[in-house]
Design a protein around this motif. Structure first.
Motif, PDB file in Angstrom:
ATOM      1  N   LEU A 127      -7.112  -7.064  -5.935  1.00 25.49           N
ATOM      2  CA  LEU A 127      -8.229  -6.952  -6.859  1.00 25.49           C
ATOM      3  C   LEU A 127      -7.737  -6.454  -8.213  1.00 25.49           C
ATOM      4  CD1 LEU A 127     -10.748  -5.094  -4.463  1.00 25.49           C
ATOM      5  CD2 LEU A 127     -10.602  -7.565  -4.883  1.00 25.49           C
ATOM      6  N   LEU A 128      -8.609  -6.474  -9.200  1.00 22.84           N
ATOM      7  CA  LEU A 128      -8.377  -5.854 -10.493  1.00 22.84           C
ATOM      8  C   LEU A 128      -9.435  -4.783 -10.710  1.00 22.84           C
ATOM      9  CD1 LEU A 128      -7.657  -8.818 -12.969  1.00 22.84           C
ATOM     10  CD2 LEU A 128      -6.010  -7.145 -12.115  1.00 22.84           C
ATOM     11  N   ASP A 129      -9.015  -3.568 -11.111  1.00 25.49           N
ATOM     12  CA  ASP A 129     -10.020  -2.564 -11.441  1.00 25.49           C
ATOM     13  C   ASP A 129     -10.571  -2.863 -12.845  1.00 25.49           C
ATOM     14  OD1 ASP A 129      -8.448  -1.395 -13.462  1.00 25.49           O
ATOM     15  OD2 ASP A 129      -7.872   0.344 -12.267  1.00 25.49           O
ATOM     16  N   PRO A 130     -11.625  -2.188 -13.282  1.00 26.87           N
ATOM     17  CA  PRO A 130     -12.232  -2.503 -14.587  1.00 26.87           C
ATOM     18  C   PRO A 130     -11.309  -2.315 -15.787  1.00 26.87           C
ATOM     19  CG  PRO A 130     -13.780  -1.282 -13.219  1.00 26.87           C
ATOM     20  CD  PRO A 130     -12.466  -1.243 -12.502  1.00 26.87           C
ATOM     21  N   SER A 131     -10.206  -1.588 -15.600  1.00 29.24           N
ATOM     22  CA  SER A 131      -9.240  -1.436 -16.683  1.00 29.24           C
ATOM     23  C   SER A 131      -8.195  -2.539 -16.682  1.00 29.24           C
ATOM     24  CB  SER A 131      -8.535  -0.078 -16.569  1.00 29.24           C
ATOM     25  OG  SER A 131      -9.448   0.984 -16.764  1.00 29.24           O
ATOM     26  N   GLY A 132      -8.258  -3.432 -15.690  1.00 26.55           N
ATOM     27  CA  GLY A 132      -7.290  -4.513 -15.602  1.00 26.55           C
ATOM     28  C   GLY A 132      -6.054  -4.183 -14.796  1.00 26.55           C
ATOM     29  N   VAL A 133      -6.034  -3.054 -14.078  1.00 27.74           N
ATOM     30  CA  VAL A 133      -4.892  -2.681 -13.243  1.00 27.74           C
ATOM     31  C   VAL A 133      -4.993  -3.420 -11.907  1.00 27.74           C
ATOM     32  CG1 VAL A 133      -3.742  -0.796 -12.005  1.00 27.74           C
ATOM     33  CG2 VAL A 133      -4.664  -0.415 -14.304  1.00 27.74           C
ATOM     34  N   PRO A 134      -3.952  -4.156 -11.489  1.00 31.80           N
ATOM     35  CA  PRO A 134      -3.967  -4.793 -10.166  1.00 31.80           C
ATOM     36  C   PRO A 134      -3.958  -3.738  -9.065  1.00 31.80           C
ATOM     37  CG  PRO A 134      -2.305  -5.789 -11.586  1.00 31.80           C
ATOM     38  CD  PRO A 134      -2.754  -4.533 -12.272  1.00 31.80           C
TER      39      PRO A 134
ATOM     40  N   ALA B 288      -4.465   6.267 -17.074  1.00 32.92           N
ATOM     41  CA  ALA B 288      -5.341   6.419 -18.236  1.00 32.92           C
ATOM     42  C   ALA B 288      -6.180   5.147 -18.373  1.00 32.92           C
ATOM     43  CB  ALA B 288      -4.523   6.641 -19.506  1.00 32.92           C
ATOM     44  N   THR B 289      -7.397   5.293 -18.876  1.00 34.01           N
ATOM     45  CA  THR B 289      -8.296   4.162 -19.027  1.00 34.01           C
ATOM     46  C   THR B 289      -9.204   4.366 -20.228  1.00 34.01           C
ATOM     47  OG1 THR B 289     -10.119   2.928 -17.990  1.00 34.01           O
ATOM     48  CG2 THR B 289      -9.884   5.231 -17.370  1.00 34.01           C
TER      49      THR B 289
ATOM     50  N   THR C 260     -14.536   2.619 -14.457  1.00 35.63           N
ATOM     51  CA  THR C 260     -13.382   2.558 -13.564  1.00 35.63           C
ATOM     52  C   THR C 260     -13.500   3.576 -12.445  1.00 35.63           C
ATOM     53  OG1 THR C 260     -12.029   1.838 -15.435  1.00 35.63           O
ATOM     54  CG2 THR C 260     -10.864   2.604 -13.489  1.00 35.63           C
ATOM     55  N   LEU C 261     -13.923   4.796 -12.775  1.00 34.02           N
ATOM     56  CA  LEU C 261     -14.150   5.815 -11.749  1.00 34.02           C
ATOM     57  C   LEU C 261     -15.125   5.310 -10.701  1.00 34.02           C
ATOM     58  CD1 LEU C 261     -14.095   8.735 -10.585  1.00 34.02           C
ATOM     59  CD2 LEU C 261     -15.937   9.270 -12.204  1.00 34.02           C
ATOM     60  N   ASN C 262     -16.269   4.780 -11.134  1.00 32.10           N
ATOM     61  CA  ASN C 262     -17.282   4.320 -10.182  1.00 32.10           C
ATOM     62  C   ASN C 262     -16.775   3.165  -9.330  1.00 32.10           C
ATOM     63  OD1 ASN C 262     -19.084   6.232 -11.092  1.00 32.10           O
ATOM     64  ND2 ASN C 262     -20.121   4.853 -12.511  1.00 32.10           N
TER      65      ASN C 262
END
Length: 380
Positions: A135-142, A194-195, A201-203
């Motif tokens: 998946l990708l988190d909302p910050s774009g981290v795989p 960091a984001t 992203t936390l949620n």
């Protein structure tokens, strides 16, 4: 004798009187999702790309990792404790952080999360095997969620030293001479990111992976705008988990901040630090004891300038603990030890300036007030 109507004494809150105000104020973030999709058990491993695997392996051994496997294209590292490998370094043209892999409790968790996100479960066709949902988190981290990866048997541990403390004499006629050797890494402890999209992203992590917040930090004078850092642990029910498996903070330069690896005790950490210094590596900050999480820490830069931490004696919390709240400050990062260094906090650079200007132009949680608050916190 206590009557049935007498209320039970309140359980002392471990945050109170240490470093945090007692609990959240009305309508503040609860630090957990009401109905998470799954609950991951732990971090499995982290993945990096580096151009020189020989250099990466040399530092890994000096830092205290054990090589689990090596191919022409990848290096798989482990600690002494049983479990999957804890670090994957892939060969590539330039150094970068790829992302974390979290360990699912059951194979069915991957299917449930896949159905909730519209993604597919895939087979891992490399060392360790198993299955993964990517998946990708909302910050774009795989972000990988894995299950069925081969687990290594334990290796002989670096035993903690026996200490004479106060009136307890555990060591008689036996001098203490810990050797200056690499501090053996026992396991991967946590990752810090960091984001620019902190709340979203936390949620995402709380909802999709069932994580719980142990501590929130907010900017001085801006608590009404919500937290800007969270220390987040796994929800293992009544089984205790590390104070944080993942931590994230609001910042203009998104991505990897540091990762932390457990060692046996303070002597292992300190002697391992002496060994690293003798080998020509650069300490970033340490030795000290953190406030949030209580770990004894020692931070180093690897040859690719990634920040990595040896730690020991961290807090363990079960699922009953609610988040603590405290103001963010550089001085609030440690109970004792040297002041946080500029290298650890973030050295001003053209790249950081470009990232800051980019963040201010985008639609995210970074604005001039937030930025001023972050700069004040890191200089306080």
């Amino acid at each position: 004798m206590t009557s049935p109507d007498t209320p039970a004494p309140a359980t002392p809150d471990p945050h109170q009187g240490l470093h945090s105000e007692y609990g959240a104020q009305p309508d503040e973030h609860p630090g957990r999702a009401a109905q998470p999709v799954i609950k991951v058990r732990d971090l499995a491993w982290l993945e990096f790309v580096k151009p020189d695997l020989e250099r990466a392996e040399t530092f890994a051994r000096d830092f205290g990792f054990t090589v689990a496997a090596r191919t022409p294209e990848a290096l798989f590292l482990r600690g002494t404790m049983p479990g999957p490998h804890c670090l994957v370094i892939r060969k590539g043209p330039s150094s970068r952080f790829l992302g974390p892999a979290f360990l699912a409790a059951e194979r069915g968790d991957l299917d449930r999360l896949a159905a909730a996100t519209g993604h597919h479960v895939n087979t891992l066709d490399e060392f360790g095997g198993g299955h993964t949902l990517d998946l990708l988190d909302p910050s774009g981290v795989p972000v990988r969620i894995v299950h069925g990866v081969a687990e290594h048997r334990p290796l002989p541990p670096q035993a903690p030293l026996s200490l004479n403390t106060g009136g307890r004499a555990a060591r008689i006629n036996t001098p203490q001479r810990p050797p200056v050797t690499p501090a053996q890494v026992e396991r991967l402890g946590h990752l810090v990111l960091a984001t620019r999209f902190f709340t979203r992203t936390l949620n995402w992590y709380l909802h999709h992976l069932g994580l719980l917040v142990s501590d929130f930090l907010y900017l001085d004078g801006q608590r009404d705008r919500g937290p800007t850092m969270a220390f987040i642990r796994c929800d293992r029910g009544s089984d205790p988990a590390d104070h944080h498996t993942l931590a994230m903070h609001l910042g203009p330069d998104p991505g990897y901040v540091h990762s932390a690896y457990q060692v046996a005790d303070l002597d292992a950490l300190a002697a391992g630090g002496t060994y690293l210094a003798q080998r020509g590596y650069r300490r970033s900050w340490g030795i000290g004891r953190h406030i949030q999480g209580s770990q004894i820490f020692d931070y180093w830069r690897d040859p690719d300038r990634f920040l990595v931490e040896h730690f020991t004696d961290g807090d363990l919390f079960d699922h009953t603990l609610s988040p603590g709240w405290a103001a963010m400050s550089a001085s609030g990062l440690a109970q004792w030890g040297p002041p946080a260094t500029r290298d650890f906090l973030g050295t001003p650079s053209p790249a950081l300036l470009r990232a800051t200007l980019s963040a201010l132009r985008e639609d995210n949680e970074i604005d001039s007030v937030r930025l001023a608050g972050l700069m004040k916190a890191m200089s306080s």
